[in-house]
Design a protein around this motif. Sequence first.
Motif, PDB file in Angstrom:
ATOM      1  N   GLU A  80      -1.851  -3.780   1.046  1.00 41.85           N
ATOM      2  CA  GLU A  80      -0.912  -2.661   1.018  1.00 41.85           C
ATOM      3  C   GLU A  80      -0.819  -2.134  -0.412  1.00 41.85           C
ATOM      4  O   GLU A  80      -0.218  -2.754  -1.275  1.00 41.85           O
ATOM      5  CB  GLU A  80       0.479  -3.099   1.509  1.00 41.85           C
ATOM      6  CG  GLU A  80       1.491  -1.971   1.503  1.00 41.85           C
ATOM      7  CD  GLU A  80       2.900  -2.431   1.843  1.00 41.85           C
ATOM      8  OE1 GLU A  80       3.821  -1.607   1.759  1.00 41.85           O
ATOM      9  OE2 GLU A  80       3.088  -3.625   2.166  1.00 41.85           O
ATOM     10  N   CYS A  81      -1.424  -0.971  -0.632  1.00 39.23           N
ATOM     11  CA  CYS A  81      -1.367  -0.397  -1.979  1.00 39.23           C
ATOM     12  C   CYS A  81      -0.045   0.308  -2.234  1.00 39.23           C
ATOM     13  O   CYS A  81       0.401   0.426  -3.372  1.00 39.23           O
ATOM     14  CB  CYS A  81      -2.529   0.586  -2.191  1.00 39.23           C
ATOM     15  SG  CYS A  81      -2.349   2.167  -1.324  1.00 39.23           S
ATOM     16  N   CYS A  89      -1.325   5.120  -0.776  1.00 42.97           N
ATOM     17  CA  CYS A  89      -2.263   5.943  -0.016  1.00 42.97           C
ATOM     18  C   CYS A  89      -1.532   6.669   1.116  1.00 42.97           C
ATOM     19  O   CYS A  89      -0.359   6.410   1.410  1.00 42.97           O
ATOM     20  CB  CYS A  89      -3.400   5.092   0.532  1.00 42.97           C
ATOM     21  SG  CYS A  89      -2.928   4.007   1.904  1.00 42.97           S
ATOM     22  N   HIS A 146      -1.814   6.421   4.309  1.00 43.81           N
ATOM     23  CA  HIS A 146      -1.336   5.550   5.373  1.00 43.81           C
ATOM     24  C   HIS A 146      -0.116   4.750   4.941  1.00 43.81           C
ATOM     25  O   HIS A 146       0.850   4.621   5.702  1.00 43.81           O
ATOM     26  CB  HIS A 146      -2.455   4.607   5.811  1.00 43.81           C
ATOM     27  CG  HIS A 146      -3.412   5.247   6.770  1.00 43.81           C
ATOM     28  ND1 HIS A 146      -4.347   4.524   7.478  1.00 43.81           N
ATOM     29  CD2 HIS A 146      -3.579   6.532   7.153  1.00 43.81           C
ATOM     30  CE1 HIS A 146      -5.037   5.332   8.245  1.00 43.81           C
ATOM     31  NE2 HIS A 146      -4.597   6.557   8.060  1.00 43.81           N
ATOM     32  N   CYS A 147      -0.140   4.196   3.752  1.00 40.28           N
ATOM     33  CA  CYS A 147       0.979   3.375   3.287  1.00 40.28           C
ATOM     34  C   CYS A 147       2.276   4.171   3.180  1.00 40.28           C
ATOM     35  O   CYS A 147       3.369   3.652   3.424  1.00 40.28           O
ATOM     36  CB  CYS A 147       0.648   2.737   1.937  1.00 40.28           C
ATOM     37  SG  CYS A 147      -0.483   1.326   2.033  1.00 40.28           S
ATOM     38  N   ASN A 204       0.197   0.097   9.305  1.00 39.10           N
ATOM     39  CA  ASN A 204       0.048  -0.909   8.251  1.00 39.10           C
ATOM     40  C   ASN A 204      -1.392  -1.003   7.765  1.00 39.10           C
ATOM     41  O   ASN A 204      -1.721  -1.901   6.983  1.00 39.10           O
ATOM     42  CB  ASN A 204       0.502  -2.277   8.759  1.00 39.10           C
ATOM     43  CG  ASN A 204      -0.371  -2.804   9.905  1.00 39.10           C
ATOM     44  OD1 ASN A 204      -0.971  -2.028  10.650  1.00 39.10           O
ATOM     45  ND2 ASN A 204      -0.428  -4.113  10.059  1.00 39.10           N
ATOM     46  N   CYS A 258      -3.855  -0.010   5.456  1.00 39.46           N
ATOM     47  CA  CYS A 258      -4.001   0.630   4.147  1.00 39.46           C
ATOM     48  C   CYS A 258      -5.418   1.173   3.989  1.00 39.46           C
ATOM     49  O   CYS A 258      -6.400   0.538   4.389  1.00 39.46           O
ATOM     50  CB  CYS A 258      -3.687  -0.389   3.056  1.00 39.46           C
ATOM     51  SG  CYS A 258      -3.933   0.189   1.370  1.00 39.46           S
ATOM     52  N   HIS A 264      -6.926  -0.880   0.722  1.00 44.51           N
ATOM     53  CA  HIS A 264      -7.212  -2.295   1.002  1.00 44.51           C
ATOM     54  C   HIS A 264      -7.274  -2.503   2.518  1.00 44.51           C
ATOM     55  O   HIS A 264      -6.397  -3.121   3.114  1.00 44.51           O
ATOM     56  CB  HIS A 264      -6.140  -3.197   0.395  1.00 44.51           C
ATOM     57  CG  HIS A 264      -5.888  -2.974  -1.056  1.00 44.51           C
ATOM     58  ND1 HIS A 264      -6.863  -3.144  -2.010  1.00 44.51           N
ATOM     59  CD2 HIS A 264      -4.764  -2.585  -1.727  1.00 44.51           C
ATOM     60  CE1 HIS A 264      -6.366  -2.880  -3.209  1.00 44.51           C
ATOM     61  NE2 HIS A 264      -5.103  -2.540  -3.057  1.00 44.51           N
ATOM     62  N   LYS A 289       3.378  -4.641   7.378  1.00 43.23           N
ATOM     63  CA  LYS A 289       2.878  -4.384   6.037  1.00 43.23           C
ATOM     64  C   LYS A 289       3.151  -5.623   5.189  1.00 43.23           C
ATOM     65  O   LYS A 289       4.293  -6.114   5.149  1.00 43.23           O
ATOM     66  CB  LYS A 289       3.571  -3.170   5.422  1.00 43.23           C
ATOM     67  CG  LYS A 289       3.236  -1.854   6.087  1.00 43.23           C
ATOM     68  CD  LYS A 289       3.899  -0.708   5.332  1.00 43.23           C
ATOM     69  CE  LYS A 289       3.517   0.632   5.931  1.00 43.23           C
ATOM     70  NZ  LYS A 289       4.122   1.753   5.182  1.00 43.23           N
TER      71      LYS A 289
END
Length: 386
Positions: free
Chosen positions: A100-101, A104, A106-107, A113, A115, A118, A335
């Motif tokens: 989980e960055c 981004c 998606h995050c 969840n 990412c 990653h 996440k």
Amino acid sequence: MNSSKSSPPSVINCRVLVCRGREEWKVEDVEVDPPLASEVRVRVLYASICHTDLLCSQGLPFPLYPRVLGHEGVGVVESVGEKVKDLKEGDVVMPLLVGECGECQHCTSGETNLCLVHPISFTGTMPDGTSRLHLPPPAAGGGGQRQPLYHCICCSTWAEYFVADAAYVIKPPELPLPHASFLSCGFSTGFGAAQVEARIKEGSTVAVLGLGAVGLGAVAGARALGAATIIGVDKNDMKREKGEAFGITHFINPDNFTGKAISELVKDLTGGLGVDYCIECTGAPYLINQALESTKVGKGRAIVLGSGAEMDVPISFLALLMGRSLKGSLFGGVKPRTHLPHLLHQCCSSKVSAYNSLNIDRHHGWRAAIELYYDIDHACIVPTPS
């Protein structure tokens, strides 16, 4: 030169369980390379067996051999790369399926969840496309090359040491270490599916298909959110007691009912309506459709967590057209940095423990719940050699 500075980490020789072909296993001596800049090398304390590992051993979703499997575990950081900031030698960590960055698309969406920076990897390699695990060159003649081994998703816990990118490990809250091992995937996946993916509402009706590690987690998560009816479905009658300890209100063994589909049996317990949520935890193709048809017309939600050997599954158009929804979920929508610490804290609280159902002393509730889980689900937590 500072003579007190520790020397850089070197290759470690250790024993691992190598999968050389379809369900072909061998314990072998393997070289584990030092971590690169963003990576950590971890000494494994406990590792668990997940159904996904067994599917990978059969060549799913891709046949990658030779390979070191295992993605559930807990261990101690042995060495860190120079760019790793939040982890140090001696930290207790558990591996994660996804990273989980936090930045981004998606995050920041609040909808997934998975990412983009990653992501989960099925390539069997580290993010840079290489391996940290190698079979040593043949001893005869002193020549030859090391043979790389494929990793398992984010790591390879069926070994005395593994290397992972620091984005795919987390420091868990204070937990008994054997319990932390399977919380890195199985139980947390089910618990998260109820709380994060389904967001089960208080007073709702829930069915859980399969009362293994994931299924019991889903039951516990539904109970913690106040579900009024929780129907557990499993072919093993011994799962009834374990399911009740974790929170089911009804139990169905479909083998005890000739000529009736699981969806019909679920509707029989819900006044013919079906449930608000059905969480499928087995990956059996037949049960994907049954999960969907077990839910209420117009608003029922079926969530698929189980992974199976078949990649294509027939789905009833009519069940979908009647307003139900079907959603797949990886790691229960959890996440790792936003949700997982809170979920792990709940897993250690009385909300999840089985002491109320079994009249077990409150202080030992979580331990009792875990022992129940091990007894029936064969999680096979395995300490590695010292």
